[in-house]
Write a protein that holds these residues in place. Structure first.
Motif, PDB file in Angstrom:
ATOM      1  N   GLU A  29      36.749  41.373  30.858  1.00  0.00           N
ATOM      2  CA  GLU A  29      36.385  42.511  31.699  1.00  0.00           C
ATOM      3  C   GLU A  29      34.645  42.385  31.682  1.00  0.00           C
ATOM      4  O   GLU A  29      34.032  42.557  30.684  1.00  0.00           O
ATOM      5  CB  GLU A  29      36.811  43.742  31.168  1.00  0.00           C
ATOM      6  CG  GLU A  29      38.159  43.986  31.471  1.00  0.00           C
ATOM      7  CD  GLU A  29      38.805  45.095  30.609  1.00  0.00           C
ATOM      8  OE1 GLU A  29      37.811  46.176  30.902  1.00  0.00           O
ATOM      9  OE2 GLU A  29      39.812  45.105  30.257  1.00  0.00           O
ATOM     10  N   ILE A  30      34.022  42.088  32.968  1.00  0.00           N
ATOM     11  CA  ILE A  30      32.543  41.865  33.136  1.00  0.00           C
ATOM     12  C   ILE A  30      31.973  43.330  33.010  1.00  0.00           C
ATOM     13  O   ILE A  30      32.402  44.140  33.626  1.00  0.00           O
ATOM     14  CB  ILE A  30      32.332  41.107  34.424  1.00  0.00           C
ATOM     15  CG1 ILE A  30      33.017  39.957  34.466  1.00  0.00           C
ATOM     16  CG2 ILE A  30      30.642  40.949  34.438  1.00  0.00           C
ATOM     17  CD1 ILE A  30      32.917  39.125  35.749  1.00  0.00           C
ATOM     18  N   ALA A  31      31.007  43.247  32.323  1.00  0.00           N
ATOM     19  CA  ALA A  31      30.270  44.941  32.285  1.00  0.00           C
ATOM     20  C   ALA A  31      29.615  45.044  33.570  1.00  0.00           C
ATOM     21  O   ALA A  31      29.296  43.948  34.222  1.00  0.00           O
ATOM     22  CB  ALA A  31      29.028  44.693  31.381  1.00  0.00           C
ATOM     23  N   GLY A  32      29.972  46.202  34.217  1.00  0.00           N
ATOM     24  CA  GLY A  32      29.516  46.431  35.469  1.00  0.00           C
ATOM     25  C   GLY A  32      30.556  46.118  36.457  1.00  0.00           C
ATOM     26  O   GLY A  32      30.363  46.421  37.716  1.00  0.00           O
ATOM     27  N   GLY A  33      31.676  45.560  35.870  1.00  0.00           N
ATOM     28  CA  GLY A  33      32.709  45.712  37.044  1.00  0.00           C
ATOM     29  C   GLY A  33      33.328  44.325  37.267  1.00  0.00           C
ATOM     30  O   GLY A  33      32.588  43.154  37.211  1.00  0.00           O
ATOM     31  N   GLY A  34      34.611  44.110  37.400  1.00  0.00           N
ATOM     32  CA  GLY A  34      35.350  42.687  37.483  1.00  0.00           C
ATOM     33  C   GLY A  34      35.958  42.128  36.472  1.00  0.00           C
ATOM     34  O   GLY A  34      35.769  42.473  35.179  1.00  0.00           O
ATOM     35  N   VAL A  35      36.990  41.158  36.759  1.00  0.00           N
ATOM     36  CA  VAL A  35      37.875  40.950  35.532  1.00  0.00           C
ATOM     37  C   VAL A  35      37.995  39.176  35.748  1.00  0.00           C
ATOM     38  O   VAL A  35      37.949  38.858  37.074  1.00  0.00           O
ATOM     39  CB  VAL A  35      39.181  41.353  35.688  1.00  0.00           C
ATOM     40  CG1 VAL A  35      40.345  40.710  34.873  1.00  0.00           C
ATOM     41  CG2 VAL A  35      39.120  42.928  35.248  1.00  0.00           C
ATOM     42  N   VAL A  36      37.908  38.471  34.808  1.00  0.00           N
ATOM     43  CA  VAL A  36      38.195  37.156  34.986  1.00  0.00           C
ATOM     44  C   VAL A  36      39.279  36.779  33.898  1.00  0.00           C
ATOM     45  O   VAL A  36      39.322  37.229  32.933  1.00  0.00           O
ATOM     46  CB  VAL A  36      36.986  36.219  34.545  1.00  0.00           C
ATOM     47  CG1 VAL A  36      37.189  34.663  34.479  1.00  0.00           C
ATOM     48  CG2 VAL A  36      35.903  36.525  35.505  1.00  0.00           C
TER      49      VAL A  36
END
Ligand code: NAP
Length: 307
Positions: free
Chosen positions: A94-101
Motif C-alpha cells: 500500500e502506497i503512502a497517499g493511496g494506491g496498491v501494488v
C-alpha cells in the motif's frame, strides 16, 4: 500485477534493478523516504572499485539508477506504508497517499537510517543545529564551532568535511579509543581544526531558538561541563529500516533482516533482502551492490520455478 518490486534505490536496490531488468523482469523500484539511500548523504566515495579518483556518492547512485532505467527498470518516488506479505503468494503493497501494488516477488533494500542519542534536544534543535549529514548541512556553520558525536569512520569523515567551514570541530567520543579505521583516524588526528573530547557523552542540548551549547559528562571522572557549539552532527551508526515489516519477516535483535543459508532469501518465501537493512557487519556500498545482484538472481530463480 508486478513480477518484481524493489524497495529502495540505494546501491543494493539499484543493482538489483540492473540485474532484474537485464533478466527482462521489468522491475518496479520504489525510492522511499531517502531516494538514493545513505550514499547521497556522503561526500566523495573513494573506495568503490572502478573510480580511482573517487566519485560523489550522489553521482554514483544516479549512475546506477540510469543504468537500471536503460535496461527497462521503472522507478516511483513513493513510499510504501504497509506490506501484506503472503509466503509463496502475492504480496500486497500500500502506497503512502493511496494506491496498491501487487507483486509476485519482492526485494527489500530499504537501507538504514542515522542513529541519534535519543535526547529531547535532538528533536528540539532539528534544523536549528542538529544534523546527521555534514555534506548536506555543513555549509551553514561557516566560522562556527561544531561537534561530531561518535568515534567511527562516519564521525571521522564528517569531522574532516566540517573543517572546511567550521572554526573548530569537536569530536565527542564515549571512549578514549576510536573505532574508526586507522587511515580515517589518522587523517582526523592530523587535522589541526579537529579537537577530540574523550570519554565523554552529551547529556543535553541547550540554546534559545538555535543550538548554542552542549552539556557534557566525562564518563570516567563524572565531571560535568558545557561546550559552546552551534552545530551537532550525530555519527553514531545506523538503524535498519525494517520496522514496517514487524511480525512479517524474521529480524535479529537489532532489527536487521535475517537471510537464509547464505542467500538473500528471507523467512517469507518470495521476499529477498539486500543491502544495509540485512547487513549488520559490513555496511559498505560495494557490499550492498553485491547483495543487490544476489537478490535479483535469487528472485529470478524463484519466479522461474513458479512459471
Ligand atoms: P560505527 O562504526 O558503528 O560507529 C559508531 C560510533 O558511534 C562508535 O564509535 C560508537 O562508539 C558510537 N556510538 C554508538 N552508539 C552510541 C551511543 N549511544 N553513545 C555514544 N556513542 C555511541 O558506525 P559508522 O561510523 O557509521 O560506520 C558504519 C560502517 O560504515 C563501518 O563499517 C564503516 O567502516 C563504514 N564507513 C566507511 C566509510 C569510508 O570508508 N569512507 C565512511 C563512513 C562509514 P563505540 O566506538 O564506543 O562503539
Amino acid at each position: 500485477m508486478e513480477k518484481l518490486v524493489i524497495i529502495g534505490n540505494g546501491p543494493a536496490g539499484a543493482t538489483a534493478a540492473i540485474y532484474a531488468a537485464r533478466a527482462n523482469l521489468k522491475p518496479l523500484m520504489f525510492a522511499g523516504n531517502q531516494p538514493g539511500g545513505l550514499l547521497t548523504m556522503t561526500g566523495k566515495v573513494e573506495n568503490f572499485p572502478g573510480f580511482p579518483d573517487g566519485i560523489e556518492g550522489f553521482d554514483l547512485v544516479m549512475k546506477m539508477q540510469e543504468q537500471a532505467e536503460k535496461f527497462g527498470a521503472r522507478i516511483e518516488y513513493e513510499t510504501i506504508e504497509r506490506f501484506t506479505l503472503d509466503p509463496g503468494g502475492i504480496h500486497r503493497l500500500e502506497i503512502a497517499g493511496g494506491g496498491v501494488v501487487e507483486t509476485q516477488a519482492l526485494i527489500v533494500a530499504s537501507g538504514a537510517s542515522p542513529r541519534y542519542l535519543g535526547l529531547a534536544g535532538e528533536e528540539k534543535f532539528r534544523n536549528h543545529g542538529v544534523s546527521a549529514c555534514a555534506t548536506c548541512d555543513g555549509a551553514f556553520f561557516e566560522n562556527m564551532p561544531v561537534a561530531v558525536i561518535g568515534g567511527g569512520d562516519s564521525a571521522m569523515e564528517e569531522a574532516n568535511f566540517l573543517t572546511r567551514f567550521a572554526s573548530v570541530v569537536y569530536v565527542i567520543h564515549r571512549r578514549d579509543q576510536l573505532k574508526a579505521s586507522p587511515i580515517m583516524a589518522e587523517r582526523a588526528r592530523k587535522n589541526p581544526k579537529i579537537k577530540f573530547i574523550w570519554n565523554s557523552v552529551v547529556t543535553d542540548l541547550l540554546g534559545n531558538g538555535d543550538l548554542e551549547k552542549l552539556a557534557l559528562r566525562n564518563v570516567v571522572t563524572g565531571e560535568e561541563s558545557f561546550l559552546e557549539c552551534r552545530g551537532y552532527f550525530c555519527a553514531l551508526g545506523h538503524i535498519p529500516n525494517t520496522k514496517v515489516f514487524d511480525g512479517q519477516l524474521d529480524v535479529d535483535a537489532s532489527g536487521y533482516i535475517k537471510r537464509i543459508d547464505g542467500t538473500t532469501r528471507t523467512s517469507c518465501e518470495g521476499v529477498f533482502a539486500a543491502g544495509d537493512c540485512a547487513d549488520p557487519r559490513y555496511r559498505q556500498a560495494i557490499c550492498a551492490a553485491a547483495s543487490g545482484c544476489q537478490a535479483a538472481m535469487d528472485a529470478e530463480r524463484y519466479l522461474e520455478s513458479r512459471a
